[in-house]
Design a protein around this motif. Structure first.
Motif, PDB file in Angstrom:
ATOM      1  N   ASP A 583       0.830  -1.210   0.000  1.00 52.00           N
ATOM      2  CA  ASP A 583       0.000   0.000   0.000  1.00 52.00           C
ATOM      3  C   ASP A 583       0.862   1.258   0.000  1.00 52.00           C
ATOM      4  OD1 ASP A 583      -2.324  -1.425  -0.037  1.00 52.00           O
ATOM      5  OD2 ASP A 583      -2.693  -1.300   2.121  1.00 52.00           O
ATOM      6  N   GLU A 584       1.925   1.266   0.805  1.00 49.23           N
ATOM      7  CA  GLU A 584       2.822   2.419   0.849  1.00 49.23           C
ATOM      8  C   GLU A 584       3.484   2.640  -0.503  1.00 49.23           C
ATOM      9  OE1 GLU A 584       5.540   1.553   3.970  1.00 49.23           O
ATOM     10  OE2 GLU A 584       4.042   1.686   5.573  1.00 49.23           O
ATOM     11  N   ALA A 585       3.913   1.544  -1.136  1.00 46.04           N
ATOM     12  CA  ALA A 585       4.572   1.669  -2.442  1.00 46.04           C
ATOM     13  C   ALA A 585       3.599   2.149  -3.509  1.00 46.04           C
ATOM     14  CB  ALA A 585       5.196   0.327  -2.837  1.00 46.04           C
ATOM     15  N   MET A 586       2.348   1.670  -3.462  1.00 47.15           N
ATOM     16  CA  MET A 586       1.350   2.109  -4.440  1.00 47.15           C
ATOM     17  C   MET A 586       1.051   3.591  -4.286  1.00 47.15           C
ATOM     18  SD  MET A 586      -1.270  -1.167  -4.486  1.00 47.15           S
ATOM     19  CE  MET A 586      -2.462  -0.328  -5.534  1.00 47.15           C
ATOM     20  N   ALA A 587       1.036   4.084  -3.044  1.00 47.00           N
ATOM     21  CA  ALA A 587       0.783   5.511  -2.822  1.00 47.00           C
ATOM     22  C   ALA A 587       1.866   6.370  -3.465  1.00 47.00           C
ATOM     23  CB  ALA A 587       0.686   5.799  -1.326  1.00 47.00           C
ATOM     24  N   LEU A 588       3.103   5.875  -3.475  1.00 50.10           N
ATOM     25  CA  LEU A 588       4.205   6.641  -4.063  1.00 50.10           C
ATOM     26  C   LEU A 588       4.077   6.771  -5.576  1.00 50.10           C
ATOM     27  CD1 LEU A 588       7.213   5.231  -1.993  1.00 50.10           C
ATOM     28  CD2 LEU A 588       6.085   7.443  -1.733  1.00 50.10           C
ATOM     29  N   LEU A 589       3.303   5.896  -6.214  1.00 49.34           N
ATOM     30  CA  LEU A 589       3.118   5.999  -7.662  1.00 49.34           C
ATOM     31  C   LEU A 589       2.380   7.279  -8.050  1.00 49.34           C
ATOM     32  CD1 LEU A 589       2.172   2.320  -8.601  1.00 49.34           C
ATOM     33  CD2 LEU A 589       4.370   3.456  -8.936  1.00 49.34           C
ATOM     34  N   GLY A 590       1.702   7.902  -7.097  1.00 50.71           N
ATOM     35  CA  GLY A 590       1.019   9.156  -7.384  1.00 50.71           C
ATOM     36  C   GLY A 590       1.895  10.375  -7.255  1.00 50.71           C
ATOM     37  N   ASP A 591       3.167  10.211  -6.857  1.00 45.91           N
ATOM     38  CA  ASP A 591       4.072  11.346  -6.699  1.00 45.91           C
ATOM     39  C   ASP A 591       4.325  12.004  -8.055  1.00 45.91           C
ATOM     40  OD1 ASP A 591       7.253  12.183  -6.692  1.00 45.91           O
ATOM     41  OD2 ASP A 591       6.164  12.757  -4.888  1.00 45.91           O
ATOM     42  N   SER A 592       4.164  13.330  -8.109  1.00 47.84           N
ATOM     43  CA  SER A 592       4.267  14.046  -9.380  1.00 47.84           C
ATOM     44  C   SER A 592       5.667  13.940  -9.980  1.00 47.84           C
ATOM     45  CB  SER A 592       3.886  15.515  -9.186  1.00 47.84           C
ATOM     46  OG  SER A 592       4.724  16.124  -8.220  1.00 47.84           O
ATOM     47  N   ALA A 593       6.712  13.941  -9.138  1.00 47.59           N
ATOM     48  CA  ALA A 593       8.081  13.840  -9.661  1.00 47.59           C
ATOM     49  C   ALA A 593       8.309  12.481 -10.327  1.00 47.59           C
ATOM     50  CB  ALA A 593       9.086  14.054  -8.532  1.00 47.59           C
ATOM     51  N   LEU A 594       7.759  11.426  -9.719  1.00 51.75           N
ATOM     52  CA  LEU A 594       7.914  10.097 -10.316  1.00 51.75           C
ATOM     53  C   LEU A 594       7.071   9.966 -11.574  1.00 51.75           C
ATOM     54  CD1 LEU A 594       9.174   7.286 -10.080  1.00 51.75           C
ATOM     55  CD2 LEU A 594       7.251   6.615  -8.624  1.00 51.75           C
ATOM     56  N   ARG A 595       5.872  10.540 -11.567  1.00 49.29           N
ATOM     57  CA  ARG A 595       5.016  10.458 -12.762  1.00 49.29           C
ATOM     58  C   ARG A 595       5.654  11.167 -13.950  1.00 49.29           C
ATOM     59  NH1 ARG A 595       0.733  12.150  -9.339  1.00 49.29           N
ATOM     60  NH2 ARG A 595       0.634  14.103 -10.511  1.00 49.29           N
ATOM     61  N   ALA A 596       6.483  12.167 -13.677  1.00 47.73           N
ATOM     62  CA  ALA A 596       7.119  12.916 -14.769  1.00 47.73           C
ATOM     63  C   ALA A 596       8.234  12.122 -15.449  1.00 47.73           C
ATOM     64  CB  ALA A 596       7.665  14.236 -14.233  1.00 47.73           C
ATOM     65  N   GLN A 597       8.591  10.964 -14.906  1.00 45.78           N
ATOM     66  CA  GLN A 597       9.635  10.114 -15.488  1.00 45.78           C
ATOM     67  C   GLN A 597       9.024   8.745 -15.808  1.00 45.78           C
ATOM     68  OE1 GLN A 597      13.647  10.600 -13.558  1.00 45.78           O
ATOM     69  NE2 GLN A 597      12.435  11.594 -11.946  1.00 45.78           N
ATOM     70  N   PRO A 598       8.410   8.593 -16.982  1.00 47.76           N
ATOM     71  CA  PRO A 598       7.645   7.378 -17.294  1.00 47.76           C
ATOM     72  C   PRO A 598       8.446   6.088 -17.136  1.00 47.76           C
ATOM     73  CG  PRO A 598       7.251   9.088 -18.929  1.00 47.76           C
ATOM     74  CD  PRO A 598       8.357   9.586 -18.063  1.00 47.76           C
ATOM     75  N   THR A 599       9.720   6.105 -17.516  1.00 51.28           N
ATOM     76  CA  THR A 599      10.505   4.872 -17.422  1.00 51.28           C
ATOM     77  C   THR A 599      10.663   4.434 -15.970  1.00 51.28           C
ATOM     78  OG1 THR A 599      11.718   5.448 -19.440  1.00 51.28           O
ATOM     79  CG2 THR A 599      12.700   3.780 -17.997  1.00 51.28           C
ATOM     80  N   LEU A 600      11.022   5.382 -15.103  1.00 49.68           N
ATOM     81  CA  LEU A 600      11.170   5.048 -13.689  1.00 49.68           C
ATOM     82  C   LEU A 600       9.834   4.667 -13.069  1.00 49.68           C
ATOM     83  CD1 LEU A 600      13.707   7.786 -12.500  1.00 49.68           C
ATOM     84  CD2 LEU A 600      14.152   5.376 -13.006  1.00 49.68           C
ATOM     85  N   TRP A 601       8.757   5.347 -13.506  1.00 48.61           N
ATOM     86  CA  TRP A 601       7.437   5.023 -12.968  1.00 48.61           C
ATOM     87  C   TRP A 601       7.055   3.591 -13.312  1.00 48.61           C
ATOM     88  CZ3 TRP A 601       2.695   3.279 -14.454  1.00 48.61           C
ATOM     89  CH2 TRP A 601       1.635   3.476 -13.571  1.00 48.61           C
ATOM     90  N   LEU A 602       7.255   3.186 -14.581  1.00 53.05           N
ATOM     91  CA  LEU A 602       6.923   1.818 -14.988  1.00 53.05           C
ATOM     92  C   LEU A 602       7.777   0.798 -14.248  1.00 53.05           C
ATOM     93  CD1 LEU A 602       6.437   2.330 -18.834  1.00 53.05           C
ATOM     94  CD2 LEU A 602       4.673   1.714 -17.170  1.00 53.05           C
ATOM     95  N   GLN A 603       9.038   1.147 -13.995  1.00 43.52           N
ATOM     96  CA  GLN A 603       9.904   0.243 -13.234  1.00 43.52           C
ATOM     97  C   GLN A 603       9.372   0.073 -11.812  1.00 43.52           C
ATOM     98  OE1 GLN A 603      14.021   1.412 -13.207  1.00 43.52           O
ATOM     99  NE2 GLN A 603      14.593  -0.064 -11.631  1.00 43.52           N
TER     100      GLN A 603
END
Length: 655
Positions: A583-603
């Motif tokens: 749950d904690e890791a899934m919440a981090l997927l909404g972070d705007s900085a991570l969303r701005a980097q599609p490759t890292l987000w998919l990883q």
């Protein structure tokens, strides 16, 4: 009017609704993707037919007792909806419904609980949202309005977001609205909004048990920017990384200066613990305004914010400051850490001009046990100002590591009434009175303007020969740079002690981000003996998360208290612990900085999928949680397929 009801499949896309008093109404929609509302325009030109002639439309979209809905789309900015010149853009209303069953003596009244809603608003824009003359309905003049009026049952939860950061938006998302977002007993995550020229930006009231994350937004020329009143759920008011540029104060609004961020608790229970961190706030040319205001709080944290006064008008200075960087009033153990407040020079310590206007960097009033560490006040009239009955003789405020530069009075202690309020600065309060502790505050005198000194006390001393002692290293602060005045016959002095050797000294550094808990309450949470009412399951979960983090940061508690050790091990081990970490890791997927980097987000997304697939689930709840995680992770992916009927029903029950 387009109507979307329970089990109705509707696609309302790329339409134009003009001069409709209520364009779209959604009633009791309990599925996930039944209604698709994207790319529409809701406008008015003042030519509605009777009986609405010369009025603005009442609502663009009205949502009633609906469990789940998405308005707009995250794919691209033009996938959202446009609302212009309406009285209200979107109204979301949940309520307990009372129905009558039977007739005569067999007649019964049945209450149907309000649903727990999850409403997603993505890439929508609103402008010119103002009330009709004489309108008194609460949603009048509000872009997004959400309210729960439920005797029991659920409340709305909103996600208001955009795919583009505020700095990259070509136009504001809310402009010229009386209020951009209004939340009444409703939770919300608000990200990447650009709010421009509104009376109130994001406002939440009656917050008991609710949770808010308001981050990465830009608010410009808005009078009250981010406002919360009420006792939100534990650690439930996060306001981080926002940029706020405030307007001048309006002299007609006496007593109501512009405010950047306000957290005000409605009771002395203080269930919430606000976190207001790393925001940038500019207070314009007006002579009044407050950057951050905390009222009646407990264990709140204000850290890493930068506040700039832009007023260059020299004025006659009388009374309590009207321009305030950070204000904490009647709060218990507020943590004010690593903030900077400057007057006109944008944090430039080399500036040489002092503007004599009525401002202060940090103002604490009737607090107790305040923690003021490592803050900077630059060219303010008062660096740190303390008034009222702060603290007490045994529970001292902590004032350490602060840098007060070129203030008219770096530290002013005004009518404190009780010893220990920002006094005894640098003397360690312990069982070893011979120890001397350097609090490492730095006082840089104002060479341009006088007459006040670096530390100045004006108070009614409770007894004769009362003194505040400041212990600091040699040459850091001399007795001549501090003074005191008393308003009765008792002697009241400030003593500066410059010992040749310091036993220990304060150093600025990282602090525990989780506030201290009341031990008795923590043990009640761990034993599940707290009395939550039916719809406060979110508060229960957040309290358990808070206790878990607190024990994690203080492992000695597990040794001293077996019940906390058992609680921690249960939360950390087995399927429960694995699900918590997922749950904690899934919440981090909404972070705007991570969303701005599609490759890292998919990883990161793939890593969570791997963890979820590897769950060792034997209990039925674990299997069900794993299935729900699989569906929700799939839905996060670009071009994700729609849920089937069975999947929608399952997720609705889960939510």
């Amino acid at each position: 009017m387009a109507l979307c009801e329970t089990r109705t499949k509707a696609g309302i896309t790329n339409g134009e609704f003009k001069n409709c008093n209520r364009s779209i109404a959604i009633f009791e929609n309990n599925a996930i993707t039944n209604c698709s509302i994207t790319g529409n325009t809701f406008t008015a030109d003042g030519n509605m037919l009777a009986p609405y002639a010369n009025l603005k439309p009442e609502h663009g979209i009205y949502v009633y007792n609906s469990a789940s809905l998405q308005i707009g789309d995250i794919g691209a900015p033009n996938d959202g909806n446009v609302f212009e010149n309406l009285q209200n853009g979107i109204k979301i209303f949940n309520e307990t419904v009372m129905i009558t069953i039977g007739q005569g003596p067999n007649q019964q009244i049945q209450l149907i609980p309000a649903p727990s809603s999850y409403i997603q608003l993505k890439n929508n824009t609103m402008s010119g949202i103002t009330r009709n003359n004489g309108s008194s309905v609460p949603e009048a003049g509000v872009g997004v309005y959400a309210e729960a009026n439920s005797l029991f049952g659920g409340r709305p939860r909103l996600l208001i977001t955009n795919s583009t950061s505020p700095s990259a938006l070509t136009a504001p998302t809310f402009q010229n609205c009386e209020q951009a977002v209004s939340l009444i007993q409703a939770s919300a995550n608000v990200f990447n909004q650009h709010i421009d020229h509104c009376g109130i930006g994001i406002g939440a009231i009656k917050c008991d048990g609710e949770k808010y994350n308001i981050s990465s937004n830009y608010l410009n020329q808005t009078y009250w920017n981010i406002v919360k009143t009420g006792d939100e759920s534990t650690l439930g008011f996060f306001v981080n990384n926002n940029t706020i540029s405030m307007p001048e104060d309006e002299p007609t609004l006496i007593g109501l200066p512009p405010i950047g961020i306000l957290s005000a608790y409605s009771s002395k229970i203080h269930q919430g613990h606000s976190q207001i961190n790393t925001n940038g706030i500019r207070i314009s040319e007006g002579q009044a305004g407050i950057g951050i205001s905390l009222n009646n709080g407990k264990d709140d944290r204000i850290e890493g914010n930068q506040i700039h006064f832009l007023n260059t008008t020299v004025e006659t200075v009388i009374g309590i400051p009207k321009l305030i960087g950070i204000y904490s009033n009647s709060s218990d153990h507020p943590r004010i850490l690593n903030n900077s407040v400057d007057n006109n020079f944008l944090n430039d310590p080399t500036a040489t001009q002092f503007i004599n206007n009525n401002n202060t960097g940090i103002y604490v009033h009737e607090n107790k046990n305040s923690v003021l560490h490592c803050n900077l006040a630059n060219f303010t009239r008062f660096g740190i100002l303390a008034t009222g009955a702060n603290g007490n003789s045994t529970n001292y405020d902590q004032t350490a590591g602060n840098f007060m530069n070129n203030s008219h009075a770096n530290m002013l202690l005004l009518k404190l009434q009780v010893e220990g309020s920002l006094g005894q600065i640098g003397k360690e309060i312990s069982n070893f009175p011979l120890m001397t502790f350097d609090a490492n505050n730095t006082f840089s005198p104002n060479l341009q303007f006088g007459p006040l000194n670096n530390v100045y006390r004006v108070t009614d001393c409770p007894q004769s020969n009362t003194s505040d002692e400041i212990v600091t290293a040699v040459n850091r602060l001399t007795q001549a740079q501090s003074s005191a005045s008393n308003t009765n016959t008792n002697d009241c002095v400030i003593t500066v002690n410059n010992p040749t050797s310091i036993t220990s000294g304060f150093l600025c550094g990282d602090e525990n981000p989780w506030p201290d808990l009341d031990l008795q309450y923590a043990m009640l949470v761990a034993a599940e003996n707290t009395n939550y009412i039916d719809f406060e399951d979110g508060a229960r979960q957040s309290d358990q998360e808070w206790v878990y983090r607190w024990v994690e940061e203080n492992p000695d508690l597990r040794v001293q208290f077996p019940i906390l050790d058992s609680f921690y091990l249960y939360r950390y081990s087995g399927v429960t612990g694995q699900l918590n970490r997922i749950d904690e890791a899934m919440a981090l997927l909404g972070d705007s900085a991570l969303r701005a980097q599609p490759t890292l987000w998919l990883q990161a997304h793939g890593n969570i999928v791997t963890q979820n697939n590897a769950l060792d689930v034997n209990a039925s709840f674990g299997q069900y949680a794993q299935q729900m995680n699989t569906l929700l992770l799939r839905d996060m992916l670009p071009d994700a397929p729609e849920f089937s009927e069975n999947e929608r029903d399952a997720i609705t029950l889960w939510l």
